[in-house]
Design an enzyme around this catalytic site. Sequence first.
Site, PDB file in Angstrom:
ATOM      1  N   LYS A 251      11.842  -3.453  -6.475  1.00 16.23           N
ATOM      2  CA  LYS A 251      11.665  -2.084  -5.794  1.00 16.23           C
ATOM      3  C   LYS A 251      12.684  -0.822  -6.039  1.00 16.23           C
ATOM      4  O   LYS A 251      13.805  -1.126  -6.028  1.00 16.23           O
ATOM      5  CB  LYS A 251      11.378  -2.132  -4.447  1.00 16.23           C
ATOM      6  CG  LYS A 251      11.357  -1.054  -3.507  1.00 16.23           C
ATOM      7  CD  LYS A 251      11.188  -1.016  -2.204  1.00 16.23           C
ATOM      8  CE  LYS A 251      11.156   0.124  -1.365  1.00 16.23           C
ATOM      9  NZ  LYS A 251      11.166  -0.184   0.111  1.00 16.23           N
ATOM     10  N   ASP A 256      14.362   7.040   0.033  1.00  9.37           N
ATOM     11  CA  ASP A 256      13.167   7.099   1.117  1.00  9.37           C
ATOM     12  C   ASP A 256      13.290   7.556   2.336  1.00  9.37           C
ATOM     13  O   ASP A 256      14.001   7.414   3.296  1.00  9.37           O
ATOM     14  CB  ASP A 256      12.872   5.371   1.373  1.00  9.37           C
ATOM     15  CG  ASP A 256      11.714   5.250   2.213  1.00  9.37           C
ATOM     16  OD1 ASP A 256      10.990   6.157   2.089  1.00  9.37           O
ATOM     17  OD2 ASP A 256      11.808   4.089   2.669  1.00  9.37           O
ATOM     18  N   LYS A 263      11.156   9.550   8.544  1.00 12.49           N
ATOM     19  CA  LYS A 263      12.123   8.667   9.133  1.00 12.49           C
ATOM     20  C   LYS A 263      13.094   9.609  10.290  1.00 12.49           C
ATOM     21  O   LYS A 263      13.247  10.664   9.958  1.00 12.49           O
ATOM     22  CB  LYS A 263      13.187   7.910   8.101  1.00 12.49           C
ATOM     23  CG  LYS A 263      12.365   6.867   7.481  1.00 12.49           C
ATOM     24  CD  LYS A 263      13.589   6.126   6.460  1.00 12.49           C
ATOM     25  CE  LYS A 263      12.968   5.271   5.549  1.00 12.49           C
ATOM     26  NZ  LYS A 263      12.488   4.096   6.278  1.00 12.49           N
ATOM     27  N   ASP A 274      17.512   2.099  -0.755  1.00 10.07           N
ATOM     28  CA  ASP A 274      16.333   1.319  -0.817  1.00 10.07           C
ATOM     29  C   ASP A 274      15.655   0.932  -2.452  1.00 10.07           C
ATOM     30  O   ASP A 274      14.583   0.286  -2.481  1.00 10.07           O
ATOM     31  CB  ASP A 274      15.073   2.467  -0.213  1.00 10.07           C
ATOM     32  CG  ASP A 274      13.971   1.888   0.065  1.00 10.07           C
ATOM     33  OD1 ASP A 274      14.127   0.719   0.749  1.00 10.07           O
ATOM     34  OD2 ASP A 274      12.973   2.384   0.216  1.00 10.07           O
ATOM     35  N   ARG A 337       5.647  -1.287  -0.902  1.00 10.60           N
ATOM     36  CA  ARG A 337       4.524  -2.268  -1.283  1.00 10.60           C
ATOM     37  C   ARG A 337       3.716  -1.392  -2.306  1.00 10.60           C
ATOM     38  O   ARG A 337       2.788  -2.038  -3.023  1.00 10.60           O
ATOM     39  CB  ARG A 337       3.772  -2.896  -0.170  1.00 10.60           C
ATOM     40  CG  ARG A 337       3.061  -1.721   0.917  1.00 10.60           C
ATOM     41  CD  ARG A 337       2.860  -2.383   2.226  1.00 10.60           C
ATOM     42  NE  ARG A 337       4.145  -2.223   2.948  1.00 10.60           N
ATOM     43  CZ  ARG A 337       4.337  -2.649   4.306  1.00 10.60           C
ATOM     44  NH1 ARG A 337       3.111  -2.826   4.825  1.00 10.60           N
ATOM     45  NH2 ARG A 337       5.409  -2.605   5.053  1.00 10.60           N
TER      46      ARG A 337
END
Length: 479
Positions: A251, A256, A263, A274, A337
């Site tokens: 990933k 992010d 967030k 990340d 994902r």
Amino acid sequence: MNFELKTFDLADAAKEKCDALVVLIGSAFKPGKDALSALAAPALKAGDLETKAGKALAFYRPAGLPCSRLVLAGVGEGSAKEVRQALSAAVAAVKTPNLKKLVICFAGPLTEVAVRAAVSGVADATYVYTTTKSKPEGRAVQRVVVGGQFAAKHQPVFDQTVAAVLGVEVAKEWANRPANYATPSLLASAAKALAKLPNIKCEVLGPKEVAKLGMGSFMAVAQGSDEPLRFIVLRYEGTVKTAAPTVLVGKGITFDSGGISIKPAADMDEMKFDMSGAASVLGVFRALAELQPEINVVGLIPSCENLLNGRAVKPSDVVTSMSGQTIEILNTDAEGRLVLCDALTYAERFKPRAVIDIATLTGACVVALGGVRSGLFSSHDELAAALSAAGEASLDLCWRLPLDDDYAEGLKTNFADVANVGGRAGGAITAAKFLQRFTTKFSWAHLDIAGTAWKSGAAKGATGRPVALLLEYLVTSGK
């Protein structure tokens, strides 16, 4: 930093000319007639030196010895944890700008565990990040000699651990960099630089090529940022081309923000980490170039930023993945994902023997396992067992979690084939169940490294995990 493995006893170690000599003394230590035993024995008897791990006694220019500094450090029963604790205390006692050559001597027979722990422990204890500092003061030590009785028989393990350290430090470097120094394009440049090493090739796909492949899920995450996405394909070819490769998928979210599902501000700076899964893939390829095992490995890195602008993907949007499956995006902070699923579909073209994805995927995994073990998911028992064994051997631990079909119930939606989140309960497992939908054509495992990829607080920084685990698995499975 150069490492050397050497067979010697305490009498030999006492003759080593170096800036610092660290002698690791276990609970079973029996003093001999050498100069180091002569120092250790009375200190042990008086209680000034303990064999408990982490306890140390330091000397400056000890009489009759050629070393500038000497540390006698307790190592307990000699477990990996104890060796690392001992070296952490010992290196802290001798860590100066003048420390160029460090000699580590085990007062007794060397074990495989001790070799691994010593090499990785010294590397961790002396690592310094410098890239974005105006006056960098990097690692001083240039040469490390690890020695003890019967050392020569551990040369293969030593060589592999040294290669793993090289890979770990590549992973640390890229994960530690702030997001403006580690954009998708810069990650691609790092991959291209690896292609200059033996048996490594690199291909980088941009937005046009990714669109042509139909990676709608990956592109949806990237559309909220002005930084163009990159899909990086690395190949290590160490044997005949007909041999099925292992595919590693990392990933690569270089920052992010959470997107529209933004967030909290506190600790958001840590979201530069990340892309630690991608960094670990880069690290593994650096280690493979050093070790040159007779295997084939493919590395896939889908890389982009998850930011929010007028084009950013929204909760309730439905996107079409490369596999043709449609996905309802209920939470834009479950973006990892979404990029991984398209990379997993792309992996099919290599007809792999196994595919392993590595991702800082869920906070739920941090709650479940903390920072000790990475989460391991697989529907293939043999692959899961091999990865678990590799983690134990390499001192880079993981723990298998379940993948019962009942956990996928929360991913059902009225508006697409699958939703990208399934609620708070069992979040690490539902994330793995989402990925599993895209892995029906090969043996697959998922490593959730959200708890192990970096440390917070005063020791904030990347750990380089799970490079050592992956390298151990690749080398062992290739035999």
